[in-house]
Design a protein around this motif. Sequence first.
Motif, PDB file in Angstrom:
ATOM      1  N   PRO A   1      -3.212  -2.692  -5.246  1.00 49.44           N
ATOM      2  CA  PRO A   1      -1.918  -2.458  -5.889  1.00 49.44           C
ATOM      3  C   PRO A   1      -1.790  -3.164  -7.230  1.00 49.44           C
ATOM      4  O   PRO A   1      -0.945  -2.795  -8.055  1.00 49.44           O
ATOM      5  CB  PRO A   1      -0.912  -3.005  -4.876  1.00 49.44           C
ATOM      6  CG  PRO A   1      -1.671  -4.057  -4.142  1.00 49.44           C
ATOM      7  CD  PRO A   1      -3.071  -3.525  -4.042  1.00 49.44           C
TER       8      PRO A   1
ATOM      9  N   VAL B   1      -6.386   6.234 -10.847  1.00 49.98           N
ATOM     10  CA  VAL B   1      -5.156   6.472 -10.092  1.00 49.98           C
ATOM     11  C   VAL B   1      -5.121   5.600  -8.836  1.00 49.98           C
ATOM     12  O   VAL B   1      -5.872   5.817  -7.885  1.00 49.98           O
ATOM     13  CB  VAL B   1      -5.020   7.965  -9.726  1.00 49.98           C
ATOM     14  CG1 VAL B   1      -3.723   8.210  -8.956  1.00 49.98           C
ATOM     15  CG2 VAL B   1      -5.051   8.822 -10.991  1.00 49.98           C
TER      16      VAL B   1
ATOM     17  N   ASN C   1      -1.346   3.736 -12.289  1.00 49.50           N
ATOM     18  CA  ASN C   1      -1.937   2.599 -12.987  1.00 49.50           C
ATOM     19  C   ASN C   1      -1.524   2.652 -14.468  1.00 49.50           C
ATOM     20  O   ASN C   1      -1.140   3.696 -14.976  1.00 49.50           O
ATOM     21  CB  ASN C   1      -3.468   2.594 -12.862  1.00 49.50           C
ATOM     22  CG  ASN C   1      -4.078   1.210 -12.962  1.00 49.50           C
ATOM     23  OD1 ASN C   1      -3.471   0.302 -13.507  1.00 49.50           O
ATOM     24  ND2 ASN C   1      -5.271   1.045 -12.418  1.00 49.50           N
TER      25      ASN C   1
ATOM     26  N   ASN D   1       3.266   1.358  -3.308  1.00 50.19           N
ATOM     27  CA  ASN D   1       2.433   1.879  -4.393  1.00 50.19           C
ATOM     28  C   ASN D   1       3.237   1.982  -5.695  1.00 50.19           C
ATOM     29  O   ASN D   1       3.400   3.051  -6.271  1.00 50.19           O
ATOM     30  CB  ASN D   1       1.909   3.256  -3.959  1.00 50.19           C
ATOM     31  CG  ASN D   1       0.880   3.828  -4.894  1.00 50.19           C
ATOM     32  OD1 ASN D   1       0.266   3.098  -5.672  1.00 50.19           O
ATOM     33  ND2 ASN D   1       0.692   5.116  -4.830  1.00 50.19           N
TER      34      ASN D   1
ATOM     35  N   ASN E   1       6.932   4.264  -8.897  1.00 48.22           N
ATOM     36  CA  ASN E   1       7.650   4.800  -7.751  1.00 48.22           C
ATOM     37  C   ASN E   1       8.968   4.048  -7.631  1.00 48.22           C
ATOM     38  O   ASN E   1       8.972   2.817  -7.528  1.00 48.22           O
ATOM     39  CB  ASN E   1       6.837   4.629  -6.469  1.00 48.22           C
ATOM     40  CG  ASN E   1       5.814   5.743  -6.289  1.00 48.22           C
ATOM     41  OD1 ASN E   1       6.009   6.857  -6.753  1.00 48.22           O
ATOM     42  ND2 ASN E   1       4.718   5.438  -5.608  1.00 48.22           N
TER      43      ASN E   1
ATOM     44  N   THR F   1       9.035   9.586  -8.911  1.00 49.43           N
ATOM     45  CA  THR F   1       7.639   9.186  -9.061  1.00 49.43           C
ATOM     46  C   THR F   1       7.165   9.581 -10.448  1.00 49.43           C
ATOM     47  O   THR F   1       7.250  10.754 -10.824  1.00 49.43           O
ATOM     48  CB  THR F   1       6.742   9.875  -8.003  1.00 49.43           C
ATOM     49  OG1 THR F   1       7.140   9.447  -6.713  1.00 49.43           O
ATOM     50  CG2 THR F   1       5.288   9.507  -8.205  1.00 49.43           C
TER      51      THR F   1
ATOM     52  N   GLN G   1      -4.261   5.464  -0.802  1.00 53.01           N
ATOM     53  CA  GLN G   1      -4.075   6.536   0.189  1.00 53.01           C
ATOM     54  C   GLN G   1      -5.401   7.245   0.491  1.00 53.01           C
ATOM     55  O   GLN G   1      -5.400   8.361   1.025  1.00 53.01           O
ATOM     56  CB  GLN G   1      -3.059   7.554  -0.336  1.00 53.01           C
ATOM     57  CG  GLN G   1      -1.682   6.997  -0.569  1.00 53.01           C
ATOM     58  CD  GLN G   1      -0.787   7.095   0.650  1.00 53.01           C
ATOM     59  OE1 GLN G   1      -0.970   7.940   1.494  1.00 53.01           O
ATOM     60  NE2 GLN G   1       0.185   6.199   0.744  1.00 53.01           N
TER      61      GLN G   1
ATOM     62  N   TRP H   1      -2.804   5.385  -6.580  1.00 57.65           N
ATOM     63  CA  TRP H   1      -2.344   6.130  -5.412  1.00 57.65           C
ATOM     64  C   TRP H   1      -3.530   6.681  -4.628  1.00 57.65           C
ATOM     65  O   TRP H   1      -3.560   6.646  -3.400  1.00 57.65           O
ATOM     66  CB  TRP H   1      -1.419   7.262  -5.857  1.00 57.65           C
ATOM     67  CG  TRP H   1      -0.806   8.019  -4.705  1.00 57.65           C
ATOM     68  CD1 TRP H   1       0.377   7.759  -4.084  1.00 57.65           C
ATOM     69  CD2 TRP H   1      -1.350   9.163  -4.049  1.00 57.65           C
ATOM     70  NE1 TRP H   1       0.598   8.663  -3.061  1.00 57.65           N
ATOM     71  CE2 TRP H   1      -0.450   9.537  -3.019  1.00 57.65           C
ATOM     72  CE3 TRP H   1      -2.527   9.907  -4.212  1.00 57.65           C
ATOM     73  CZ2 TRP H   1      -0.675  10.625  -2.174  1.00 57.65           C
ATOM     74  CZ3 TRP H   1      -2.752  10.988  -3.364  1.00 57.65           C
ATOM     75  CH2 TRP H   1      -1.834  11.340  -2.366  1.00 57.65           C
ATOM     76  N   SER H   2      -4.518   7.187  -5.350  1.00 56.86           N
ATOM     77  CA  SER H   2      -5.671   7.810  -4.687  1.00 56.86           C
ATOM     78  C   SER H   2      -6.545   6.780  -3.977  1.00 56.86           C
ATOM     79  O   SER H   2      -7.309   7.132  -3.075  1.00 56.86           O
ATOM     80  CB  SER H   2      -6.510   8.577  -5.720  1.00 56.86           C
ATOM     81  OG  SER H   2      -7.231   7.681  -6.565  1.00 56.86           O
TER      82      SER H   2
ATOM     83  N   ARG I   1       0.839  -1.211   0.000  1.00 55.18           N
ATOM     84  CA  ARG I   1       0.000   0.000   0.000  1.00 55.18           C
ATOM     85  C   ARG I   1       0.867   1.251   0.000  1.00 55.18           C
ATOM     86  O   ARG I   1       0.633   2.189  -0.779  1.00 55.18           O
ATOM     87  CB  ARG I   1      -0.927  -0.013   1.222  1.00 55.18           C
ATOM     88  CG  ARG I   1      -1.969   1.103   1.219  1.00 55.18           C
ATOM     89  CD  ARG I   1      -2.771   1.121   2.503  1.00 55.18           C
ATOM     90  NE  ARG I   1      -1.999   1.675   3.619  1.00 55.18           N
ATOM     91  CZ  ARG I   1      -1.849   2.969   3.853  1.00 55.18           C
ATOM     92  NH1 ARG I   1      -2.393   3.870   3.052  1.00 55.18           N
ATOM     93  NH2 ARG I   1      -1.141   3.387   4.893  1.00 55.18           N
TER      94      ARG I   1
ATOM     95  N   PRO J   1       1.818   3.973  -9.313  1.00 55.32           N
ATOM     96  CA  PRO J   1       0.829   4.873  -8.705  1.00 55.32           C
ATOM     97  C   PRO J   1      -0.266   5.362  -9.637  1.00 55.32           C
ATOM     98  O   PRO J   1      -1.413   5.557  -9.225  1.00 55.32           O
ATOM     99  CB  PRO J   1       1.678   6.037  -8.199  1.00 55.32           C
ATOM    100  CG  PRO J   1       2.923   5.997  -9.020  1.00 55.32           C
ATOM    101  CD  PRO J   1       3.169   4.561  -9.310  1.00 55.32           C
TER     102      PRO J   1
END
Length: 422
Positions: A359, A322, A297, A292, A410, A406, A328, A324-325, A289, A295
């Motif tokens: 992920p 996304v 996609n 990531n 990442n 990034t 997080q 990451w969104s 997580r 991030p």
Amino acid sequence: MGSRRVVVLWGYDAVKEALVDQAEEFSGRGELPSNDRVFQGCGVILSNGERWKQLRRFSLMTLRNFGMGKRSIEERIQEEVQCLLEVLRDAKDMPFDPTKILCQAVSNVICSVTFGKRFEYEDKKFHNLLHMMTETFVQISSFWGQLQDVLPNVMRYIPGPHHNVQKLLEDLLHFINEKVKISQESLEPSFPRDFIDCFLIKMEEEKENSESEFNTKNMLMTVLNLFFAGTETVSTTLRFAFLLLLKHPEVTEKLQKEIDCTIGRDRFPNAEDRSKMPYTEAVIHEIQRIANVIPMNVPHSVTKDTQFRGYTIPKGTDVFPVLWSVLQDPSQFSDAAVFNPQHFLDEKDCFKKRDAFMPFSAGKRICLGEGLARMELFLFLTSILQNFRLESSMAPEEINASPQATGFANVPRSYLLSFIAR
């Protein structure tokens, strides 16, 4: 995004609604110019329509049934883990950057599946191969690589390091093509040894089928897809893992206690141990997580004019769900920016699944190597922590676990680590 209109999906609810609830409509693959000049819509990851369906169905079936009565993928991972442990013992507690050795070990697992063999860690050709792969990963995620994906028609004419990506990918394809030629010369259709053999057999079976997508170009691109994805994503996650465990020694201590209680020191970990080790599962999930690795996609596209949340998205529009969104999202994870394995544990310290754990993406384009990656992360981490303590010359509070770069990916910072025999 540059000259093209795209849709960005932000947060768990929007991404889940698109990729899961409207999975078919959002199952197209969008443009990735830094790769498209080489792949040209071929291979299992970057293809669309009937080509993608045929290649994905075949790849999933082959990976799931791989072995044809021979060694299982789990045994291949365990064999590679033992080779890795020997190298770590030979380091004699000296600090070193684990990037190269982790990349070699992880890559050897997918090499054994695709090429039917592993490489010795001293093999110079193997070193060169992995350097090209890592460099491609870094270049795509760099400022120049991002510019190329945003403004491909402009960046094509501007000199810069982004042009290296095409050459690196072509060199990787050349290596795979050489492996295919060797396989063709020694192929025995009754005894397929690896993914390439299985693809060659399928090509022969379908040679009279004009609708078939099983040809040499799709084979080369699919093998490169598997080779690349099966090496960089898992090895990068492991690099983040050790960095996070150095930064959070209390987590490492609890992990090793669970390993000692459940597995002990007298046998090797196996996949069945996962269900008995809730804290280890929670830590691995939390590492993924926070790390990531992809991030943004890989871009999707809509396969037809699509109604979504009151908007009409025209057929062929690129969509960025996304990740990451999601990983997080504060509505799904309390203190979402903080590394905390409790995100995946309930009040009784049993492992708790979270729908927002994506992920590997979600829906019809979910990573086809998810099962392999999960098994690798568990077996590599538990085996190393069973045998070694982790030490750094830096104090935990001085360690920076944020990415060095990034972009498409990442990329973790370089660091030195000592593996001290327990």
